[in-house]
Design a protein around this motif. Sequence first.
Motif, PDB file in Angstrom:
ATOM      1  N   LEU A 151      74.999  61.175  33.100  1.00  0.00           N
ATOM      2  CA  LEU A 151      73.469  60.922  33.734  1.00  0.00           C
ATOM      3  C   LEU A 151      73.688  60.674  34.920  1.00  0.00           C
ATOM      4  O   LEU A 151      73.759  59.802  35.918  1.00  0.00           O
ATOM      5  CB  LEU A 151      73.466  59.580  32.482  1.00  0.00           C
ATOM      6  CG  LEU A 151      72.025  59.498  32.899  1.00  0.00           C
ATOM      7  CD1 LEU A 151      71.516  58.114  31.586  1.00  0.00           C
ATOM      8  CD2 LEU A 151      71.303  58.052  33.996  1.00  0.00           C
ATOM      9  N   VAL A 152      72.535  61.257  35.052  1.00  0.00           N
ATOM     10  CA  VAL A 152      72.072  61.372  36.871  1.00  0.00           C
ATOM     11  C   VAL A 152      70.501  61.523  37.037  1.00  0.00           C
ATOM     12  O   VAL A 152      69.840  61.688  36.415  1.00  0.00           O
ATOM     13  CB  VAL A 152      72.157  62.496  37.645  1.00  0.00           C
ATOM     14  CG1 VAL A 152      72.027  62.937  39.100  1.00  0.00           C
ATOM     15  CG2 VAL A 152      73.707  63.340  37.077  1.00  0.00           C
ATOM     16  N   ALA A 209      91.112  59.030  28.846  1.00  0.00           N
ATOM     17  CA  ALA A 209      89.833  57.506  29.180  1.00  0.00           C
ATOM     18  C   ALA A 209      88.699  58.646  28.883  1.00  0.00           C
ATOM     19  O   ALA A 209      87.917  59.851  29.774  1.00  0.00           O
ATOM     20  CB  ALA A 209      89.754  57.034  29.119  1.00  0.00           C
ATOM     21  N   ALA A 210      88.556  58.360  27.757  1.00  0.00           N
ATOM     22  CA  ALA A 210      86.809  58.276  27.196  1.00  0.00           C
ATOM     23  C   ALA A 210      85.536  58.281  28.386  1.00  0.00           C
ATOM     24  O   ALA A 210      85.616  56.935  28.833  1.00  0.00           O
ATOM     25  CB  ALA A 210      86.091  57.097  26.593  1.00  0.00           C
ATOM     26  N   THR A 211      84.850  59.029  29.639  1.00  0.00           N
ATOM     27  CA  THR A 211      84.215  58.760  30.586  1.00  0.00           C
ATOM     28  C   THR A 211      83.097  58.971  30.683  1.00  0.00           C
ATOM     29  O   THR A 211      82.566  59.648  30.228  1.00  0.00           O
ATOM     30  CB  THR A 211      85.077  59.225  31.877  1.00  0.00           C
ATOM     31  OG1 THR A 211      86.644  58.772  31.202  1.00  0.00           O
ATOM     32  CG2 THR A 211      84.708  59.574  33.371  1.00  0.00           C
ATOM     33  N   PHE A 212      82.189  58.121  31.023  1.00  0.00           N
ATOM     34  CA  PHE A 212      80.826  57.858  30.859  1.00  0.00           C
ATOM     35  C   PHE A 212      80.118  58.041  32.756  1.00  0.00           C
ATOM     36  O   PHE A 212      80.640  56.533  33.024  1.00  0.00           O
ATOM     37  CB  PHE A 212      79.654  56.705  30.469  1.00  0.00           C
ATOM     38  CG  PHE A 212      78.307  57.305  29.635  1.00  0.00           C
ATOM     39  CD1 PHE A 212      77.826  57.319  31.013  1.00  0.00           C
ATOM     40  CD2 PHE A 212      77.814  57.339  28.395  1.00  0.00           C
ATOM     41  CE1 PHE A 212      76.393  57.799  30.772  1.00  0.00           C
ATOM     42  CE2 PHE A 212      76.414  57.409  28.637  1.00  0.00           C
ATOM     43  CZ  PHE A 212      76.026  57.543  29.385  1.00  0.00           C
ATOM     44  N   THR A 213      79.683  58.529  33.355  1.00  0.00           N
ATOM     45  CA  THR A 213      79.331  58.352  34.454  1.00  0.00           C
ATOM     46  C   THR A 213      78.177  58.609  35.154  1.00  0.00           C
ATOM     47  O   THR A 213      76.651  59.557  33.801  1.00  0.00           O
ATOM     48  CB  THR A 213      80.100  59.702  35.792  1.00  0.00           C
ATOM     49  OG1 THR A 213      79.931  60.960  35.398  1.00  0.00           O
ATOM     50  CG2 THR A 213      81.513  59.284  35.383  1.00  0.00           C
ATOM     51  N   ALA A 250      77.536  63.430  42.281  1.00  0.00           N
ATOM     52  CA  ALA A 250      76.551  62.448  40.625  1.00  0.00           C
ATOM     53  C   ALA A 250      77.371  63.671  39.822  1.00  0.00           C
ATOM     54  O   ALA A 250      76.742  63.576  38.582  1.00  0.00           O
ATOM     55  CB  ALA A 250      75.741  62.825  41.333  1.00  0.00           C
ATOM     56  N   SER A 251      77.199  64.881  39.736  1.00  0.00           N
ATOM     57  CA  SER A 251      77.620  65.815  38.968  1.00  0.00           C
ATOM     58  C   SER A 251      78.622  66.814  38.906  1.00  0.00           C
ATOM     59  O   SER A 251      79.329  67.245  37.731  1.00  0.00           O
ATOM     60  CB  SER A 251      76.943  67.140  38.620  1.00  0.00           C
ATOM     61  OG  SER A 251      76.870  67.546  40.356  1.00  0.00           O
ATOM     62  N   GLY A 265      73.489  62.666  25.691  1.00  0.00           N
ATOM     63  CA  GLY A 265      73.758  64.113  26.166  1.00  0.00           C
ATOM     64  C   GLY A 265      73.710  65.188  25.870  1.00  0.00           C
ATOM     65  O   GLY A 265      73.588  65.782  24.804  1.00  0.00           O
ATOM     66  N   PRO A 266      75.301  65.292  26.383  1.00  0.00           N
ATOM     67  CA  PRO A 266      76.595  64.857  27.263  1.00  0.00           C
ATOM     68  C   PRO A 266      75.959  65.135  28.367  1.00  0.00           C
ATOM     69  O   PRO A 266      76.537  64.521  29.040  1.00  0.00           O
ATOM     70  CB  PRO A 266      77.696  65.913  26.648  1.00  0.00           C
ATOM     71  CG  PRO A 266      77.261  67.232  26.636  1.00  0.00           C
ATOM     72  CD  PRO A 266      75.796  67.144  25.988  1.00  0.00           C
ATOM     73  N   VAL A 267      75.094  66.024  29.029  1.00  0.00           N
ATOM     74  CA  VAL A 267      74.312  65.818  30.371  1.00  0.00           C
ATOM     75  C   VAL A 267      73.256  65.337  30.149  1.00  0.00           C
ATOM     76  O   VAL A 267      72.074  66.091  29.796  1.00  0.00           O
ATOM     77  CB  VAL A 267      74.267  67.608  30.934  1.00  0.00           C
ATOM     78  CG1 VAL A 267      73.877  67.791  32.407  1.00  0.00           C
ATOM     79  CG2 VAL A 267      75.940  67.582  31.128  1.00  0.00           C
ATOM     80  N   THR A 268      72.426  63.943  30.764  1.00  0.00           N
ATOM     81  CA  THR A 268      71.323  63.907  31.049  1.00  0.00           C
ATOM     82  C   THR A 268      70.528  63.697  31.883  1.00  0.00           C
ATOM     83  O   THR A 268      71.422  63.276  33.445  1.00  0.00           O
ATOM     84  CB  THR A 268      71.659  62.181  30.230  1.00  0.00           C
ATOM     85  OG1 THR A 268      72.106  62.477  29.456  1.00  0.00           O
ATOM     86  CG2 THR A 268      70.050  61.711  30.026  1.00  0.00           C
ATOM     87  N   LEU A 269      69.401  64.192  32.871  1.00  0.00           N
ATOM     88  CA  LEU A 269      68.891  64.683  34.170  1.00  0.00           C
ATOM     89  C   LEU A 269      67.796  64.028  33.807  1.00  0.00           C
ATOM     90  O   LEU A 269      67.336  64.031  33.810  1.00  0.00           O
ATOM     91  CB  LEU A 269      69.020  65.552  33.854  1.00  0.00           C
ATOM     92  CG  LEU A 269      70.590  66.793  34.005  1.00  0.00           C
ATOM     93  CD1 LEU A 269      70.611  68.185  34.266  1.00  0.00           C
ATOM     94  CD2 LEU A 269      71.596  66.310  35.586  1.00  0.00           C
TER      95      LEU A 269
END
Length: 676
Positions: free
Chosen positions: A352-353, A319-323, A335-336, A397-401
């Motif tokens: 997103l962290v 499933a498409a996953t947003f954490t 978190a990562s 994103g896909p990596v938003t920090l």
Amino acid sequence: MSVQLDYGVDEAPRYRNADGGHQAAAWHESVYGRKPYPRVHITRDVTITMTDGVQLRATVIRPANRLGQPTKTPFPAVLNVNPYNRALLDGFDHLLHGPVIGRTVKAAASKMTHEEGPLVGLARMTRTFDRGLFDVFGVNRNLVQSGYVQILVDVRGTGASHGRWEILSAREQQDSVEVIEWIAEQSWCDGAVGMAGWSYSAINSLQAAALRPPALKAIFAIEGTDDLVRDIYITGGMPSAFIPLWLALVNGMKWLPNPATMLADTLRGQQYKWLRDRLASPATEIPSLLWGFLTARDHRIFDHPYFDERSPDIGNIEAATFTVGGWHDLFGRSASRLYQQLNMEPGRKQMLVANGYHLDPGCDHGRPHQPPQLDVLERAWFDRWLKGISNGVDDYGPVTLEQQGGDWSCGTSFPRAEVRAQRLFLTEEPSGTAPHARHDGRLHTAPASRRRSLRITPDLRGMASRDAAQVFAGLPIVFGRKFTEDASYQEQGALSFTSAPVTAPTQISGQMNLRLNVSTTAHEGIWAVTVNDVAPDGTSTVLSNGALTASNRALDPSRSTYADGGTLVDAVHYLSRDRRLPVPPDEPVRIDVDLVPTDAVLKTGHRLRIDVYAASMPRYLTIVPDLIKARGRRQQLVLDPNKPSYLTFLTDGDLGVDPVPTASQLHPMATLSAVD
């Protein structure tokens, strides 16, 4: 696990603004603009019977017309499963959406913009009420009025649900799958289901997604985990003060009947069944956890198949996953790590962290150059993956920090592609920056020049520290800078080692490992560590932390991460009863303290610091048998040129180099490869 880490690139990648631009403005308008459905219809006494006969209780919220009648059109459904009693979620709904009190609460929360002074911590906590967090957690009227059905379910044995609470067990996971299947069969559902949640319900979402129920298409998980053991239960072999407090909270709340359904449940005889199940397990896991803490004879004090059953197989998720995570969250290690374990293309998976804690996610969202609110991101995510709307969220994103010491950005990888491995050694020479510590040492590119033992004893200064803020989910930040920005008080009990100031902004990104050569006069050693950013004015801010008992020093090489050349950058310890090693008195042993991965930037003139402690209560508690073994101990950090202590981390700079470097100090990687 040996992995290839791409430490260096010819040109640093371009990082994008995290606010999402015009696309995010459209996402925001879809949430807070005019709604297709003016009202919602709420049914609070839904019963879903599991295959073993246990009845779960649920709330179903559907789009409704102006008269409050639910529409007959089928919609995608979003499920939230948690143990915190739907009565609590109803309370948040009335608080935030009541015609008068809701506007008052949100208006007051929006005005808590303090960035300095004694109200900073309180402002962070308060702002969450105006940033959509509690819409993701509970009743999300904006989502439903936009054409979704929402289902809130009490975990078995909690709230109004029957049965015995079996914390995140295989049976509970099967419940989630069965609820999803039930939802997909309802006339008001079009067959597409998503899951959303915060903390426990985020873990529940990850567990369910790993089981691949066909109807589950997407999840939006805020501060979940894949490793309860190392994140919070027994970090480094030491229990956390959070767990007994959390167990007491949930066990207390499960005894509160839901006032919205209590009368009807009593008349139908369901209240009797509910009470019978509560009496069968009045204080789930508390006696066994206490027994384990006192005697070490319960499996929850060690890594055990009990936890294997509860750890979601993240690599199995389709499933498409947003954490969403936080560098100082209870589950900071995850978190990562969750994103890295997902086997799907970036965009379909996103992380997103923030530089925050467990109770303040999203508190700074919605501002210029910062991410959209969490409820806005959730809605965009489900629009894309449940409704098939091409809204551009898969390009976010896909990596938003949120970089500690820096700003928000969107990129393509974590760790950042431009970092490489560096090693800094703990040496006895004074840095001149930590006279308040028990020892003011130096981080350097070369090992200590002579053997010296530095004695350290435990104290209680960790009660006022970022460690304490982390373990109590962020609540202590309302008490001031000792719990967030300034570690100088806690450092009075530390062996401190500080680098030279950096001459240009220097990034630290990814995993870190601290190898220590230690000894004790007893049969157990207890070690806690922080990694800090030291400003020119002396302010010492914790970036990361970790801990380890000496008896748990055995590494699991199949799960640890190594860079090229075998450099250990992320240590994973067994933490099981049968893998504990003896601790010989007065004989140095090598330990590798795994540190929470992070992303930070040291500004020009700032320094990197390692603080080593003999304990950090209440973040890390020691079980009574280990305390007895360590009774009267004198712990020592042994600085030995033949068995050096050092930090391995990933950076794009040359920390530890003197302001006027010598030729031998210009290539720290040479030292890295030369030392075992």
